[in-house]
Design a protein around this motif. Structure first.
Motif, PDB file in Angstrom:
ATOM      1  N   LEU A   1       0.831  -1.206   0.000  1.00  0.00           N
ATOM      2  CA  LEU A   1       0.000   0.000   0.000  1.00  0.00           C
ATOM      3  C   LEU A   1       0.867   1.259   0.000  1.00  0.00           C
ATOM      4  O   LEU A   1       0.560   2.230  -0.696  1.00  0.00           O
ATOM      5  CB  LEU A   1      -0.946   0.001   1.206  1.00  0.00           C
ATOM      6  CG  LEU A   1      -2.087  -1.008   1.137  1.00  0.00           C
ATOM      7  CD1 LEU A   1      -2.823  -1.099   2.471  1.00  0.00           C
ATOM      8  CD2 LEU A   1      -3.056  -0.652   0.021  1.00  0.00           C
ATOM      9  N   VAL A   2       1.939   1.241   0.766  1.00  0.00           N
ATOM     10  CA  VAL A   2       2.849   2.393   0.793  1.00  0.00           C
ATOM     11  C   VAL A   2       3.487   2.598  -0.578  1.00  0.00           C
ATOM     12  O   VAL A   2       3.632   3.734  -1.042  1.00  0.00           O
ATOM     13  CB  VAL A   2       3.919   2.233   1.898  1.00  0.00           C
ATOM     14  CG1 VAL A   2       4.992   3.307   1.781  1.00  0.00           C
ATOM     15  CG2 VAL A   2       3.273   2.275   3.275  1.00  0.00           C
ATOM     16  N   ARG A   3       3.848   1.513  -1.258  1.00  0.00           N
ATOM     17  CA  ARG A   3       4.420   1.633  -2.604  1.00  0.00           C
ATOM     18  C   ARG A   3       3.407   2.230  -3.586  1.00  0.00           C
ATOM     19  O   ARG A   3       3.766   2.995  -4.474  1.00  0.00           O
ATOM     20  CB  ARG A   3       4.873   0.275  -3.123  1.00  0.00           C
ATOM     21  CG  ARG A   3       6.166  -0.199  -2.526  1.00  0.00           C
ATOM     22  CD  ARG A   3       6.632  -1.457  -3.209  1.00  0.00           C
ATOM     23  NE  ARG A   3       7.540  -2.201  -2.365  1.00  0.00           N
ATOM     24  CZ  ARG A   3       7.868  -3.454  -2.539  1.00  0.00           C
ATOM     25  NH1 ARG A   3       7.345  -4.134  -3.545  1.00  0.00           N
ATOM     26  NH2 ARG A   3       8.707  -4.047  -1.733  1.00  0.00           N
ATOM     27  N   LEU A   4       2.137   1.839  -3.434  1.00  0.00           N
ATOM     28  CA  LEU A   4       1.090   2.346  -4.325  1.00  0.00           C
ATOM     29  C   LEU A   4       0.863   3.843  -4.159  1.00  0.00           C
ATOM     30  O   LEU A   4       0.679   4.564  -5.134  1.00  0.00           O
ATOM     31  CB  LEU A   4      -0.227   1.607  -4.075  1.00  0.00           C
ATOM     32  CG  LEU A   4      -0.341   0.200  -4.606  1.00  0.00           C
ATOM     33  CD1 LEU A   4      -1.607  -0.468  -4.116  1.00  0.00           C
ATOM     34  CD2 LEU A   4      -0.313   0.217  -6.130  1.00  0.00           C
ATOM     35  N   ASN A   5       0.813   4.294  -2.897  1.00  0.00           N
ATOM     36  CA  ASN A   5       0.536   5.702  -2.637  1.00  0.00           C
ATOM     37  C   ASN A   5       1.246   6.136  -1.355  1.00  0.00           C
ATOM     38  O   ASN A   5       0.633   6.204  -0.282  1.00  0.00           O
ATOM     39  CB  ASN A   5      -0.974   5.915  -2.518  1.00  0.00           C
ATOM     40  CG  ASN A   5      -1.350   7.379  -2.544  1.00  0.00           C
ATOM     41  OD1 ASN A   5      -0.542   8.249  -2.229  1.00  0.00           O
ATOM     42  ND2 ASN A   5      -2.584   7.648  -2.930  1.00  0.00           N
ATOM     43  N   PRO A   6       2.526   6.457  -1.445  1.00  0.00           N
ATOM     44  CA  PRO A   6       3.308   6.806  -0.252  1.00  0.00           C
ATOM     45  C   PRO A   6       2.749   7.999   0.506  1.00  0.00           C
ATOM     46  O   PRO A   6       2.708   7.992   1.736  1.00  0.00           O
ATOM     47  CB  PRO A   6       4.700   7.125  -0.806  1.00  0.00           C
ATOM     48  CG  PRO A   6       4.743   6.540  -2.167  1.00  0.00           C
ATOM     49  CD  PRO A   6       3.337   6.469  -2.658  1.00  0.00           C
ATOM     50  N   ALA A   7       2.284   9.012  -0.209  1.00  0.00           N
ATOM     51  CA  ALA A   7       1.781  10.212   0.464  1.00  0.00           C
ATOM     52  C   ALA A   7       0.550   9.912   1.315  1.00  0.00           C
ATOM     53  O   ALA A   7       0.358  10.501   2.386  1.00  0.00           O
ATOM     54  CB  ALA A   7       1.451  11.288  -0.567  1.00  0.00           C
ATOM     55  N   LEU A   8      -0.265   8.992   0.855  1.00  0.00           N
ATOM     56  CA  LEU A   8      -1.489   8.661   1.586  1.00  0.00           C
ATOM     57  C   LEU A   8      -1.233   7.747   2.784  1.00  0.00           C
ATOM     58  O   LEU A   8      -1.739   7.987   3.873  1.00  0.00           O
ATOM     59  CB  LEU A   8      -2.502   7.992   0.639  1.00  0.00           C
ATOM     60  CG  LEU A   8      -3.811   7.511   1.272  1.00  0.00           C
ATOM     61  CD1 LEU A   8      -4.612   8.695   1.824  1.00  0.00           C
ATOM     62  CD2 LEU A   8      -4.639   6.754   0.249  1.00  0.00           C
ATOM     63  N   TYR A   9      -0.428   6.696   2.593  1.00  0.00           N
ATOM     64  CA  TYR A   9      -0.306   5.666   3.625  1.00  0.00           C
ATOM     65  C   TYR A   9       0.868   5.830   4.590  1.00  0.00           C
ATOM     66  O   TYR A   9       0.744   5.495   5.764  1.00  0.00           O
ATOM     67  CB  TYR A   9      -0.235   4.279   2.972  1.00  0.00           C
ATOM     68  CG  TYR A   9      -1.505   3.913   2.254  1.00  0.00           C
ATOM     69  CD1 TYR A   9      -2.669   3.658   2.964  1.00  0.00           C
ATOM     70  CD2 TYR A   9      -1.547   3.829   0.866  1.00  0.00           C
ATOM     71  CE1 TYR A   9      -3.847   3.332   2.308  1.00  0.00           C
ATOM     72  CE2 TYR A   9      -2.717   3.508   0.204  1.00  0.00           C
ATOM     73  CZ  TYR A   9      -3.867   3.258   0.931  1.00  0.00           C
ATOM     74  OH  TYR A   9      -5.027   2.945   0.287  1.00  0.00           O
ATOM     75  N   ARG A  10       1.999   6.331   4.114  1.00  0.00           N
ATOM     76  CA  ARG A  10       3.197   6.367   4.962  1.00  0.00           C
ATOM     77  C   ARG A  10       2.982   7.061   6.311  1.00  0.00           C
ATOM     78  O   ARG A  10       3.444   6.578   7.345  1.00  0.00           O
ATOM     79  CB  ARG A  10       4.380   6.982   4.220  1.00  0.00           C
ATOM     80  CG  ARG A  10       5.696   6.779   4.964  1.00  0.00           C
ATOM     81  CD  ARG A  10       6.919   7.236   4.193  1.00  0.00           C
ATOM     82  NE  ARG A  10       7.079   6.705   2.861  1.00  0.00           N
ATOM     83  CZ  ARG A  10       7.492   5.479   2.575  1.00  0.00           C
ATOM     84  NH1 ARG A  10       7.780   4.637   3.535  1.00  0.00           N
ATOM     85  NH2 ARG A  10       7.627   5.078   1.325  1.00  0.00           N
ATOM     86  N   PRO A  11       2.256   8.190   6.374  1.00  0.00           N
ATOM     87  CA  PRO A  11       2.090   8.858   7.678  1.00  0.00           C
ATOM     88  C   PRO A  11       1.360   8.008   8.735  1.00  0.00           C
ATOM     89  O   PRO A  11       1.457   8.289   9.926  1.00  0.00           O
ATOM     90  CB  PRO A  11       1.261  10.099   7.345  1.00  0.00           C
ATOM     91  CG  PRO A  11       1.424  10.314   5.884  1.00  0.00           C
ATOM     92  CD  PRO A  11       1.661   8.953   5.286  1.00  0.00           C
ATOM     93  N   TYR A  12       0.650   6.975   8.295  1.00  0.00           N
ATOM     94  CA  TYR A  12      -0.159   6.181   9.228  1.00  0.00           C
ATOM     95  C   TYR A  12       0.452   4.825   9.566  1.00  0.00           C
ATOM     96  O   TYR A  12      -0.147   4.035  10.287  1.00  0.00           O
ATOM     97  CB  TYR A  12      -1.567   5.989   8.652  1.00  0.00           C
ATOM     98  CG  TYR A  12      -2.219   7.311   8.355  1.00  0.00           C
ATOM     99  CD1 TYR A  12      -2.719   8.099   9.389  1.00  0.00           C
ATOM    100  CD2 TYR A  12      -2.295   7.795   7.054  1.00  0.00           C
ATOM    101  CE1 TYR A  12      -3.288   9.329   9.125  1.00  0.00           C
ATOM    102  CE2 TYR A  12      -2.864   9.026   6.785  1.00  0.00           C
ATOM    103  CZ  TYR A  12      -3.360   9.791   7.827  1.00  0.00           C
ATOM    104  OH  TYR A  12      -3.919  11.008   7.578  1.00  0.00           O
TER     105      TYR A  12
END
Length: 199
Positions: A93-104
């Protein structure tokens, strides 16, 4: 949806893969105050299926059997349910959309990445998924003018072109019957796709 995780290599160096269902009902039953009726969905009674089959044969009705694709994803979740997504799936999921998932993302003591998400739609494996879909299907049928049988909540009828159209269902499998094949065909394509029940 299946979560796949990689296990350690065995003695011969072969990697073993382990898979598990994302939504497992057993943990959903553990909270205090859980009632079985909270998650159970009605299904057509066996005698209803037999009797509607007899009527179908006697009236020489045309029949269609359809499976509502992605049925549970059509239903809004009516409870606040969190799902934990561990390990490899979180990394994907982080690879797909780092800006969305990484902070969580956070990490367990063993360094396994974890992500918690709120479930907005019913998810296959949730105890309430079948019940939520039943409620949506029944409401959609009633909006279309079908009357649900008072003796079996999974049988609905409507008079179309002077003849009765009957729909019986078991979770997301529907049997539609009417003497006019065009009514059955219309019921399985136009009306259902309009309601986004099939794709």
């Amino acid at each position: 949806m299946i979560k796949v995780t990689e296990k350690r290599a065995d003695e011969e160096g072969h990697r073993k893969i382990k898979s598990r269902m994302v939504a497992d009902g057993s943990k959903q039953r553990s909270y205090e105050g859980y009632e079985k009726s909270d998650g159970s969905s009605p299904t057509a009674r066996t005698d209803s299926i037999i009797m509607t089959g007899v009527v179908d044969a006697h009236e020489r009705r045309h029949i269609a059997i359809i499976d509502v694709e992605n049925a549970f994803l059509q239903s809004e979740n009516d409870q606040r349910i969190r799902m934990a997504i561990p390990g490899k799936t979180t990394e994907l999921l982080v690879r797909l959309n780092p800006a969305l998932y990484r902070p969580y993302i956070w990490y367990t003591k063993k360094g396994v990445p974890m992500l918690y998400v709120l479930i907005e739609k019913a998810l296959y494996g949730m105890l309430r998924a079948a019940l939520l879909f039943y409620r949506k299907l029944r409401a959609d049928l009633e909006d279309m003018g079908f009357e649900v049988n008072p003796y079996d909540p999974c049988v609905a009828n409507k008079v179309i072109k002077g003849n009765q159209c009957t729909i019986c269902w078991h979770v997301d499998d529907l049997k539609i019957s009417h003497v006019d094949s065009k009514v059955v065909l219309c019921s399985t394509t136009q009306q259902w796709s309009t309601l986004h029940l099939i794709t």
